[in-house]
Scaffold this active site. Structure first.
Site, PDB file in Angstrom:
ATOM      1  N   TYR A 131      25.907 -38.798  58.878  1.00 41.70           N
ATOM      2  CA  TYR A 131      26.870 -39.297  59.814  1.00 41.70           C
ATOM      3  C   TYR A 131      26.201 -40.090  60.923  1.00 41.70           C
ATOM      4  O   TYR A 131      26.906 -40.826  61.573  1.00 41.70           O
ATOM      5  CB  TYR A 131      27.242 -38.032  60.868  1.00 41.70           C
ATOM      6  N   LYS A 190      20.246 -29.682  48.778  1.00 39.92           N
ATOM      7  CA  LYS A 190      20.630 -30.222  47.608  1.00 39.92           C
ATOM      8  C   LYS A 190      19.484 -30.919  46.996  1.00 39.92           C
ATOM      9  O   LYS A 190      19.432 -31.997  46.658  1.00 39.92           O
ATOM     10  CB  LYS A 190      21.935 -31.024  47.666  1.00 39.92           C
ATOM     11  N   ASP A 228      26.284 -26.215  47.001  1.00 43.42           N
ATOM     12  CA  ASP A 228      27.223 -25.722  46.365  1.00 43.42           C
ATOM     13  C   ASP A 228      27.378 -24.240  45.986  1.00 43.42           C
ATOM     14  O   ASP A 228      28.645 -23.572  46.123  1.00 43.42           O
ATOM     15  CB  ASP A 228      27.451 -26.466  44.934  1.00 43.42           C
ATOM     16  N   ASP A 275      28.551 -28.709  58.852  1.00 46.09           N
ATOM     17  CA  ASP A 275      29.844 -28.886  59.048  1.00 46.09           C
ATOM     18  C   ASP A 275      30.656 -28.108  58.238  1.00 46.09           C
ATOM     19  O   ASP A 275      31.442 -27.389  58.973  1.00 46.09           O
ATOM     20  CB  ASP A 275      29.957 -30.479  59.099  1.00 46.09           C
ATOM     21  N   ASP A 306      32.488 -24.178  59.238  1.00 45.74           N
ATOM     22  CA  ASP A 306      33.737 -23.881  59.492  1.00 45.74           C
ATOM     23  C   ASP A 306      34.144 -22.778  58.410  1.00 45.74           C
ATOM     24  O   ASP A 306      35.044 -22.117  58.502  1.00 45.74           O
ATOM     25  CB  ASP A 306      34.502 -25.136  59.024  1.00 45.74           C
TER      26      ASP A 306
END
Ligand code: NAD
Length: 357
Positions: free
Chosen positions: A143, A189, A221, A245, A249
């Site tokens: 980001y 990852k 994943d 992020d 959630d």
């Protein structure tokens, strides 16, 4: 009288003032029960600040938050301010506040209360007893990475982490694990990304300083899948900005109720403690908002900012007891409610339970 702490209070907009008043009620009961003192100083932010000063984050707020030990925040925003230019909108004030406070770690617990297992979209047998803390890196990663560019033909972003950034978020996660069940799962990852390879190496290095904590690694994943398949396997999850992020959630929805979940943003200076929900303008002023997420945020503040662990435990136990006894605000009326109570009644019952603990 024991220690004395200064707490910055930002009520904000919509249901913000109602839920913060209940958190203060519970904090006062807790402080007098456990023999410490809390002094409050109120600051303006968001719509309330725009109405009073013309700015969503007055200078007084930016300066003031540095002279307190922690900041408890309700929520900001609402339709009244939606049509303002971006730099004048309530959300701009909150983003600027977070940036100025240097909070690089976002702590998002996902707790499923026994009495509310039916509020989740997953089977009760899967979510019963879930108690996860997601620690998300907040100020680095893709980001914020440079270079970044957009053209109509091609666009890109860059995922960057320095060793220092990874080490400081890993330390936050290990410190939290030491106050919980002493297990950290680092999500990355590393099979595809070099940045994740470094992430893994640095987390391993930091782990050496915490021999009591069990460290595991998981690809993002798989982590997404495992959160839905068998969420009880997790204690603390630590991960980068974009993965966090998404995962935080997903994890928060295991509980199925937005009015219950607290959060904290912490860094090297003062931390910001706030519910994960917004200002709920649709129910503001009606006295029906659920104050539990904010009261649980106040408990996180006692635990992580003030190190008043017993007091934090007492608030969290009182929340569990209130739910076990069947008290519900309107948003949870469908789940084994014995008595529907107002926002203020809910605050009073929790405060009473703490006082009697
Ligand atoms: P929201 O979280 O405010 O509300 C979503 C739904 O959940 C609404 O139906 C609301 O009534 C309900 N709800 C939320 N909190 C509740 C509580 N404590 N008790 C009972 N019901 C509750 O999200 P939204 O409607 O998308 O946004 C409303 C405003 O809040 C917008 O202006 C948005 O920008 C702002 N917002 C602020 C923050 C923040 O201050 N951190 C976060 C998200 C949204």
């Amino acid at each position: 009288m024991g220690k004395s702490y200064k707490i910055g209070i930002i009520k904000g907009d919509g249901i913000g003032p109602e839920i913060i008043d209940e958190a203060i009620k519970v904090l006062d009961a807790t402080a007098s029960h456990f023999g410490f003192e809390l002094q409050y100083e109120e600051f303006l932010l968001g719509g309330a600040a725009i109405d009073e000063t013309g700015s969503p984050i007055p200078q007084e707020t930016l300066i003031g938050v540095n002279r307190v030990d922690a900041v408890l925040f309700g929520a900001i925003g609402g339709p009244k301010w939606d049509n303002l230019e971006r730099h004048l909108r309530p959300e701009t004030g909150l983003l600027k506040l977070r940036k100025e406070m240097g909070t690089f770690a976002n702590l998002r617990p996902a707790i499923v209360y026994d009495e509310l297992v039916n509020a989740s979209t997953l089977k009760p047998s899967v979510v019963e007893g879930v108690d996860i803390m997601v620690v998300r890196e907040l100020t680095g990663g893709i980001y914020f990475g440079e270079p970044r560019e957009y053209t109509p033909q091609k666009a890109y972003n860059t995922m960057v982490y320095t060793k220092e950034e990874i080490a400081r978020i890993a330390k936050v996660a290990f410190d939290i694990a030491m106050k919980r069940n002493k297990r950290v799962c680092s999500v990355d990852k590393a099979n595809v990304l070099e940045v994740s390879q470094l992430w893994r190496e640095v987390v391993e290095e930091v782990a050496q300083e915490y021999p009591e904590v069990e460290l595991s690694h998981m690809y993002v994943d798989n982590a997404a899948m495992q959160l839905i398949r068998q969420p009880k396997q997790f204690d603390v999850i630590v991960t980068g900005n974009i993965f966090g992020d998404i995962l935080s959630d997903a994890a928060s929805m295991l509980s199925g109720s937005i009015g219950l979940l607290p959060s904290a943003s912490v860094g090297s200076k003062v931390g910001l403690y706030e519910p994960i929900h917004g200002s709920a303008p649709d129910i503001a002023g009606q006295g029906i908002a659920n104050p539990i997420a904010t009261i649980a945020s106040a408990a996180m503040m006692l635990r992580y900012a003030l190190n008043e662990i017993e007091a934090a435990d007492a608030i969290e136990s009182a929340i569990k007891k209130v739910l076990a006894d069947g008290y519900r605000t309107g948003d949870l009326s469908a789940y084994d409610a014995k008595e529907i109570v107002s926002c203020s009644e809910m605050g009073s019952i929790i405060a009473n339970y703490v006082a009697k603990s």
